[in-house]
Design a protein around this motif. Sequence first.
Motif: not given
Lengths: 111, 120
Positions: B32, B24, B50, B4, B34, B96, B98, B36, B22, B29, B72
């Motif tokens: 999943h 990938a 999240t 990441l 994500m 960040c 995962r 912080w 952030c 992702l 996102s």
Amino acid sequence: QSALTQPASVSGSPGQSITISCTGSSSDVGTYNLVSWYQNHPGKAPKLIVYEDNKRPSGVSNRFSGSKSGNTASLTISGLQAEDEADYYCCSFAGGNIHYVFGTGTEVTVL
Amino acid sequence: QVQLVQSGAEVKEPGASVKLSCKASGITLTNHFMHWVRQAPGQGLEWMGTVHPDTITTTYSLRFQGRVTMTSDTSTSTVSLELRSLRSEDTALYYCMREAIGAAKNFDCWGQGTLVTVSS
């Protein structure tokens, strides 16, 4: 919600074993089997080394082991090596509005 | 390479906003959550919230609710964090992460961190 309590620093000689404690409460560590541990070398991305209290991800050395008793989780590093010198953080799922609580962090020094 | 990659360091004045990214690389992702977290100088890690890239579902820590937005973009495999009304106490290293597959409640991949400094 308070952070999980870890010792600020732990040290050991190469080849020795050390244990880092992580004390929470019945709202987090004591309720959920969801304590994870992370190794953080300065300037690098932290790395998952233990999850679900005592499981190791693929590729993580078996020198790292996790355990838990009541509200306290522990990380043991056996056969201490120079490369183990890093900061270590525990984390527990806490549910509700808190979700996750992290430890205060422990600096491991290899003498 | 599985990683990441976070955006660069930021310096902001009090009251301003900051947006961190952030991206990938070599990992998915999809499916999943994500997250912080941040680490203020001399302090431990603090969970901020999240976002699920597929559903855009967000959950924020009560401490940051009203000041934070996580988004996102699946087309670029990027998640972002915006923090508003910055104050000196927001000076921290922001990470960040995962969450492992299956909402496993652990974090199997982390970014390298972005330092945010709030100062006049």
